[in-house]
Design an enzyme around this catalytic site. Sequence first.
Site, PDB file in Angstrom:
ATOM      1  N   GLY A 122       0.815  -1.213   0.000  1.00 39.34           N
ATOM      2  CA  GLY A 122       0.000   0.000   0.000  1.00 39.34           C
ATOM      3  C   GLY A 122       0.850   1.266   0.000  1.00 39.34           C
ATOM      4  CB  THR A 123       3.872   2.244   1.914  1.00 48.26           C
ATOM      5  OG1 THR A 123       3.231   1.956   3.154  1.00 48.26           O
ATOM      6  CG2 THR A 123       4.755   3.465   2.063  1.00 48.26           C
TER       7      THR A 123
ATOM      8  CD  GLN B  11      -7.513  -0.835   6.747  1.00 50.89           C
ATOM      9  OE1 GLN B  11      -8.235  -1.768   7.095  1.00 50.89           O
ATOM     10  NE2 GLN B  11      -6.257  -0.745   7.145  1.00 50.89           N
TER      11      GLN B  11
ATOM     12  CB  SER C 171      -1.839  -3.274   1.038  1.00 51.63           C
ATOM     13  OG  SER C 171      -0.905  -3.981   1.795  1.00 51.63           O
TER      14      SER C 171
ATOM     15  CG  HIS D  65      -0.276  -6.609   5.004  1.00 57.17           C
ATOM     16  ND1 HIS D  65      -0.417  -6.193   6.305  1.00 57.17           N
ATOM     17  CD2 HIS D  65       0.094  -5.511   4.306  1.00 57.17           C
ATOM     18  CE1 HIS D  65      -0.125  -4.896   6.388  1.00 57.17           C
ATOM     19  NE2 HIS D  65       0.186  -4.465   5.193  1.00 57.17           N
TER      20      HIS D  65
ATOM     21  CB  THR E  17      13.251  -9.391  -9.962  1.00 60.32           C
ATOM     22  OG1 THR E  17      14.349  -9.114 -10.823  1.00 60.32           O
ATOM     23  CG2 THR E  17      12.853 -10.851 -10.086  1.00 60.32           C
TER      24      THR E  17
ATOM     25  CB  CYS F  99       3.279   5.888  24.236  1.00 59.11           C
ATOM     26  SG  CYS F  99       2.959   7.123  25.484  1.00 59.11           S
TER      27      CYS F  99
HETATM   28  N1  PLP Z   1      -3.156   2.882   3.481  1.00 61.64           N
HETATM   29  C1  PLP Z   1      -3.960   2.460   4.466  1.00 61.64           C
HETATM   30  C2  PLP Z   1      -5.346   3.005   4.574  1.00 61.64           C
HETATM   31  C3  PLP Z   1      -3.509   1.502   5.384  1.00 61.64           C
HETATM   32  O1  PLP Z   1      -4.303   1.092   6.362  1.00 61.64           O
HETATM   33  C4  PLP Z   1      -2.175   1.010   5.249  1.00 61.64           C
HETATM   34  C5  PLP Z   1      -1.639   0.049   6.225  1.00 61.64           C
HETATM   35  O2  PLP Z   1      -1.931   0.115   7.405  1.00 61.64           O
HETATM   36  C6  PLP Z   1      -1.397   1.484   4.190  1.00 61.64           C
HETATM   37  C7  PLP Z   1      -1.911   2.420   3.329  1.00 61.64           C
HETATM   38  C8  PLP Z   1       0.014   0.979   3.981  1.00 61.64           C
HETATM   39  O3  PLP Z   1      -0.007  -0.303   3.424  1.00 61.64           O
HETATM   40  P1  PLP Z   1       1.279  -1.281   3.515  1.00 61.64           P
HETATM   41  O4  PLP Z   1       1.321  -1.771   4.926  1.00 61.64           O
HETATM   42  O5  PLP Z   1       0.983  -2.372   2.552  1.00 61.64           O
HETATM   43  O6  PLP Z   1       2.451  -0.485   3.114  1.00 61.64           O
END
Ligand code: PLP
Length: 396
Positions: A74-75, A182, A204, A206, A242, A329
């Site tokens: 996702g990132t 999500q 994403s 996972h 790759t 925290c």
């Molecule tokens: N965007 C949202 C809304 C998320 O909840 C997350 C992960 O918590 C991400 C992006 C990032 O995804 P990834 O963990 O695959 O980098």
Amino acid sequence: MGEKRFVYMDHAATTFTKPEVFEAMLPFLKDRFGNPSSLYSIGGEGKEAVEAAREQLAKALGANLEEVYFTSGGTESDNWAIKGTAFARQKKGKHIITTPIEHHAVLYPCKYLETQGFEVTYLPVDKHGLIDPAEVEAAIRKDTILISVMYANNEIGTIEPIPEIGEVAREHEIPFHTDAVQVIGKIPLEMKKKDSDVDMLSLSSHKFYGPKGVGALYIREGTEIDNYMHGGGQEQKRRAGTENVAGIVGLGKAIELAAENLENHNEKMKKMRDSLLAGVLEIPSCRLNGHPEKRLADNLNFSFEYIEGESLLLMLDQMGICCSTGSACSSGSLEPSHVLRAIGLPPEIAQGSLRLTLGDENSEEDIDYVLEVLPETVKKLRAISPFYKPENACEK
Ligand code: PLP
């Protein structure tokens, strides 16, 4: 109190990998290790597996094959959509519209772009975290080159009016990105119908019972976007590197299962969520965060007055319950969650937040267990709080 159980209720953070997914991946972690770009047969097997996963993904999204690109998660997908569009379109303007409740994978690329001469408008959100499409329209300027609004929020579960916001973006001919990390397996996506005004969509694996470190970016044909990873010619020469073959195979299987089970999944989640919600709201001085109806079927986010989410989390962990908090925290910063602050929660209320996100392996017994443990734990923590006086508690 009954016997201690292990209850995982943090599915918005990550999910377990389904056995069918793991089985599908296994050969590509063992004998079928060939590089998909190699010409001999085990390379070809890798390529075929990647293309089969692309078909599974495209089918689940109702998209064309050439519109889906595998990434590392996702990132990366969010970074690619935001920075790739900004750099490709900067001659047309340098203004971006987003929201203050996005995941950091969207917010921080935007912050980075602000250091590079771009301007970002963070839209107002209401007390439930909802974005009004009229506010999106009002924020559009001549130099707006991108709109990015998440499909559903990872902390409070609020579902945004994405088709309506997409319509506004399309009318003004501005590319529209949505972070749908999500929502896979929870909201059906149809890139040629309901979601036809979305130009880019991040996901994403996972988060829907697939492996970590693999995701995808949907890019509608004709969308102006620069490459983000430069190197080899993989992914139609648009995303070098790759391929994570086993991960991609896992993503393909996971999204196929998620799409097939969507209705059953939501029905099961809603039933469990509603009994959990009713039980938790019986705790005095507790509130639900996020939209009461327009929310993901598996998400609950509460604030408990007079306690620290962090302490609550640790005590629940001792009782075998895994969940998360938006308190300071645990996120490694001094500020409580930016999402809870953006919906107007005062810091002392945001500090006492707890997110419970349900998933496939949860059962009614898990709900009963949490409802046995949580009220007692809140009571114990309040008993040692210097601020809590039972006569001030607001009973429901
Ligand atoms: N965007 C949202 C809304 C998320 O909840 C997350 C992960 O918590 C991400 C992006 C990032 O995804 P990834 O963990 O695959 O980098």
